[in-house]
Write a protein that holds these residues in place. Structure first.
Motif: not given
Length: 367
Positions: A41, A45, A75, A254, A258, A264
C-alpha cells in the motif's frame, strides 16, 4: 498454483492434504491479500503521488471535499493485484467459476482504469465517454451471461430463486437468464461506483457483502448443506470462497489507507471491478435478490441519482427551471449537506449495511 503443489506433495507427505480443504485455503487467501495490501500500500501510494495521479474534486460538490483535491486515486489497482495474486496462489485454477469471476473483475477494472487514467493524466474531467464505458461493460456482462448460461446442463441453475420461500423459483430460460445476469453485473458495478464518494464508504460495505456471499458460495457448493438449507446446488461454486476471501482481505487492507482522512482513493478501477465481481458471484450462486437486499446501500445510492436526475429534467421541462428532491445526489452528499459530518455518514451507512447483510444471511434458514 499452490493447491496443485500441495496435492502433489500430499501423495508422499499426507500433511499437505490439509490444503485441499476450501476453508483453510479461504483463510489463507484472505490473509495473503490482506498482507499484500498492507505491505505494498505505501509503495503504491507513493508511486501514485509521484506520478501526480491525484483526485479531481468537482466544484459543485460539497465544499468540505475541496481539501481532498490531489489525493492519490486509482488505488483500486492495489486491490486488484492482491485479489488476483491470492486467487492464483490458493484457488483451484481448473474451476470455471473462478476464472469467470476473475476475468469479469479484471475486465471491469480495465474499463475503470482507463476512465481514471483519462481523468487524472489527460486532465479530461469526463474521462471515458459514457457510451463507450457502457458498451464495454455490456460486452463483458453479456459475455459472462452467455458463458454461464451455456456452460450448465442444470435448468435449476438458470432459475430466479425467491428468498424466504422453500420452493418458489421462476424458470428464466436462456434469454431471461442472460438479461438478468447482464443487469446484475453491470448494475452492481455502477452502483458500487456511485457509492464511492466518501472516505471508506464503499469499500467496507463491499467487504461485508463479499463475506456474506462467501457463505452462500460455500453452502451452494456443498452437497449436504445445500440440501439441508434448501439452497440451489451449484457444483464447484464453493471454490469462489477463495476469491471472495481475497476480496475481503484486500478490502480491509485498502481500508487501512482509505479510512478518514484518506491517503488514497479507490477510483473507478476499484469500484467498477469489485461491484462486477459481487454481481457475478451472486448470479452463479443464484442469489440475485439476496444481493439486492444485502447491497441495499448501493441500491439506495443509485436510486437517489436516478430520481434526482429524472425529477430535475421533468421539472425543467414543465416549469422551465429544474428542481431537486435531494440537496445533492448521490444520497451520501444529501446527508452531508444536511449537516452530518463525513465520518457520521460513513459509519451510519456501515451500520445500515451490517443490518442488511444479516437480514440477507437469515434467508439461509428462513424458508
Amino acid at each position: 498454483m499452490l493447491l496443485e503443489l500441495a496435492l502433489w506433495l500430499g501423495e508422499t507427505v499426507r500433511g499437505f492434504n490439509v490444503f485441499g480443504y476450501i476453508t483453510l485455503r479461504t483463510v489463507l487467501a484472505t490473509l495473503t491479500s490482506l498482507f499484500l495490501s498492507l505491505a505494498f500500500g505505501p509503495m503504491v501510494i507513493r508511486w501514485l503521488a509521484a506520478k501526480k495521479i491525484g483526485q479531481a474534486v468537482r466544484d459543485n460538490g460539497p465544499q468540505t471535499h475541496l481539501i481532498k483535491s490531489g489525493t492519490p486515486t486509482m488505488g483500486g489497482v492495489l486491490i486488484l493485484i492482491a485479489v488476483t495474486l491470492s486467487t492464483l496462489l490458493w484457488g483451484d485454477l481448473s474451476n470455471r467459476y473462478v476464472w469467470t469471476v476473475l476475468v469479469i473483475t479484471l475486465g471491469f477494472g480495465a474499463i475503470g482504469w482507463y476512465d481514471d487514467w483519462k481523468k487524472v493524466v489527460y486532465r479530461d474531467p469526463d474521462g471515458l465517454a459514457a457510451r463507450w464505458k457502457f458498451l464495454w461493460q455490456s460486452v463483458l456482462g453479456i459475455g459472462a451471461a452467455l458463458f454461464l448460461a451455456f456452460s450448465t446442463d442444470n435448468p435449476a441453475q438458470t432459475e430466479l430463486i425467491v428468498p424466504f420461500f422453500k420452493s418458489i423459483a421462476y424458470p428464466l430460460g436462456i434469454v431471461g437468464f442472460v438479461a438478468l445476469t447482464y443487469f446484475v453485473i453491470v448494475g452492481t458495478s455502477n452502483a458500487v461506483n456511485l457509492t464511492d464518494g466518501l472516505d471508506g464508504l464503499a469499500i467496507m460495505p463491499t467487504v461485508m457483502v463479499a463475506a456474506a456471499l462467501l457463505i452462500f458460495a460455500y453452502v451452494s457448493g456443498h452437497k449436504e448443506l445445500a440440501e439441508y438449507l434448501l439452497m440451489p446446488r451449484v457444483p464447484g461454486a464453493s471454490e469462489l470462497c477463495i476469491l471472495l476471501g481475497a476480496i475481503v482481505g484486500a478490502g480491509l487492507g485498502f481500508l487501512w489507507f482509505n479510512a478518514y482522512p484518506a491517503e488514497v482513493f479507490m477510483g473507478d478501477v476499484g469500484a467498477l471491478s469489485l461491484g462486477a465481481a459481487l454481481g457475478c458471484v451472486a448470479v452463479i450462486v443464484r442469489q440475485e435478490i439476496v444481493l439486492f437486499i444485502m447491497g441495499g446501500l448501493f441500491v439506495a445510492e443509485t436510486l437517489s441519482v436516478m430520481v434526482q436526475v429524472c425529477w430535475f429534467k421533468y421539472t425543467r421541462k414543465k416549469y422551465g427551471q429544474g428542481r431537486r428532491i435531494l440537496r445533492m445526489a448521490p444520497l451520501h452528499h444529501h446527508f452531508e449537506q444536511s449537516g452530518w459530518k463525513e465520518t457520521q455518514v460513513v459509519v451510519r451507512f456501515w451500520i445500515i449495511t451490517i443490518m442488511l447483510v444479516l437480514f440477507g444471511l437469515s434467508t439461509l434458514k428462513l424458508r
